[in-house]
Design an enzyme around this catalytic site. Structure first.
Site, PDB file in Angstrom:
ATOM      1  N   SER A 189       0.672  -6.375 -15.507  1.00  0.00           N
ATOM      2  CA  SER A 189      -0.379  -5.408 -15.796  1.00  0.00           C
ATOM      3  C   SER A 189      -1.232  -5.264 -14.541  1.00  0.00           C
ATOM      4  O   SER A 189      -1.211  -6.138 -13.664  1.00  0.00           O
ATOM      5  CB  SER A 189      -1.245  -5.921 -16.959  1.00  0.00           C
ATOM      6  OG  SER A 189      -2.457  -5.209 -17.049  1.00  0.00           O
ATOM      7  N   TYR A 244      -6.850 -12.579 -21.028  1.00  0.00           N
ATOM      8  CA  TYR A 244      -5.633 -11.792 -20.845  1.00  0.00           C
ATOM      9  C   TYR A 244      -5.256 -11.714 -19.364  1.00  0.00           C
ATOM     10  O   TYR A 244      -4.093 -11.941 -18.993  1.00  0.00           O
ATOM     11  CB  TYR A 244      -5.835 -10.382 -21.404  1.00  0.00           C
ATOM     12  CG  TYR A 244      -4.724  -9.417 -21.100  1.00  0.00           C
ATOM     13  CD1 TYR A 244      -3.538  -9.439 -21.823  1.00  0.00           C
ATOM     14  CD2 TYR A 244      -4.854  -8.466 -20.083  1.00  0.00           C
ATOM     15  CE1 TYR A 244      -2.511  -8.546 -21.546  1.00  0.00           C
ATOM     16  CE2 TYR A 244      -3.836  -7.576 -19.800  1.00  0.00           C
ATOM     17  CZ  TYR A 244      -2.666  -7.621 -20.529  1.00  0.00           C
ATOM     18  OH  TYR A 244      -1.659  -6.736 -20.243  1.00  0.00           O
TER      19      TYR A 244
END
Length: 256
Positions: A106, A119
Site C-alpha cells: 500500500s 495498518y
C-alpha cells in the site's frame, strides 16, 4: 478463499470471462491451511510459478484506542500471512530456480497516515520483508520479488474497515474524535485520481508477473506516485537500493 461459501460471485465472474478456476480453501492465519493448499497445487501441477499475496485487512484506530488483540490481528493477517505463504512456496521456487512472489502492500507501506499507524506498520513490515528477500534470494536463485503499492481501491475493503470500526465501539468520545472526523471527512466524496478499480490494480500485478525484470516495488496510479514521491523519486523501482545492498553485503552477487 478463506470461506468457500462465498465463492458464488467469483464463480460467476469466471464463467462470464470464459476462464476456469481451481478454487482451494486457504486461510493465511492458519499455517496448516496454507501448507495444504500449496501441497494440492504441487500435487496437481508439479510447480508454483507465481504467488500473489493479496489477503489483507485495514484498521482505523489510534494507538491509544487499539487493543493488543487488534494490533496482533492486523500484523498476523497483513505480515505473518505473507510470511506463511512465502515459506510454503519459496522452497519449490528455489529448487526450480524460477518463481515470482508479489505482495500487495500500500502507499501506507511507504508513508504513515493518520489513524492508520498500526495498518501502516504492518505494510512497512511487508516492504522490509520483500526487500530483504530480493537482496539475496532473488539474485542467488533466480526468483523475483515485488511489492505493489496501490492507493485507494474501489472495493469492499474500505467498507469493511469502517464496519469494524463501528463493531468495535465506533468513534470514541475522546480528544481524538475531532481528528478522526476530519480524517474520515477528507476521504468522503474523493474518487477521481485517488481510488482505482480492482481491474486497474490487477493489470499492474499481471505486468509484474510477466515482465522479464519486474520492479522490486511499484505504485499503481499517479496519485500513489505523488503521495509517496519523497520516498521514491530517487529510486522508484527499488533497483538502486538492491544494487547498493548487494555491493555492501553480497559482493560478486549480481541483481536479476
Amino acid at each position: 478463499m478463506r470461506n468457500l461459501d462465498k465463492r458464488a460471485t467469483l464463480d460467476a465472474a469466471a464463467a462470464a470471462a470464459g476462464v476456469t478456476l481451481n478454487v482451494l480453501q486457504l486461510d493465511v492465519e492458519d499455517t496448516a491451511s496454507v501448507e495444504a493448499a500449496v501441497a494440492k497445487v504441487i500435487a496437481n501441477h508439479g510447480r508454483i510459478d507465481v504467488l500473489v499475496a493479496n489477503a489483507g485487512v485495514g484498521f482505523v484506530r489510534s494507538t491509544e484506542q487499539a487493543t493488543e488483540e487488534e494490533i496482533r490481528w492486523v500484523m498476523d493477517v497483513n505480515f505473518m500471512g505473507l510470511v506463511r505463504s512465502t515459506k510454503a512456496v519459496i522452497g519449490h521456487m528455489r529448487q526450480a530456480r524460477s518463481g515470482r512472489i508479489i505482495a500487495i502492500s500500500s502507499v501506507g507501506g511507504l508513508a504513515g497516515q493518520p489513524f492508520n499507524e498500526i495498518y501502516c506498520a504492518s505494510k512497512f513490515a511487508v516492504e522490509g520483508y520483500i526487500e530483504g528477500l530480493a537482496s539475496y534470494v532473488g539474485p542467488a536463485f533466480g526468483l523475483h520479488f515485488t511489492v505493489v503499492e496501490p492507493g485507494g481501491i474501489s472495493s469492499e475493503f474500505a467498507n469493511s474497515v469502517l464496519a469494524r470500526l463501528q463493531d468495535s465501539g465506533g468513534m470514541l468520545e475522546d480528544e481524538y474524535l475531532p481528528l478522526l472526523q476530519r480524517y474520515i471527512g477528507s476521504r468522503e466524496g474523493r474518487s477521481e485520481g485517488v481510488f482505482q478499480t480492482p481491474d486497474e490494480v490487477a493489470k499492474i500485478v499481471i505486468r509484474c508477473a510477466t515482465q522479464d525484470t519486474p520492479p522490486i516495488r511499484t505504485r499503481t496510479s499517479d496519485w500513489s506516485e505523488q503521495i509517496t514521491a519523497l520516498k521514491t523519486s530517487v529510486d522508484p523501482d527499488g533497483r538502486k537500493l538492491q544494487a547498493q545492498i548487494l555491493a555492501e553485503f553480497m559482493p560478486g552477487l549480481e541483481s536479476r
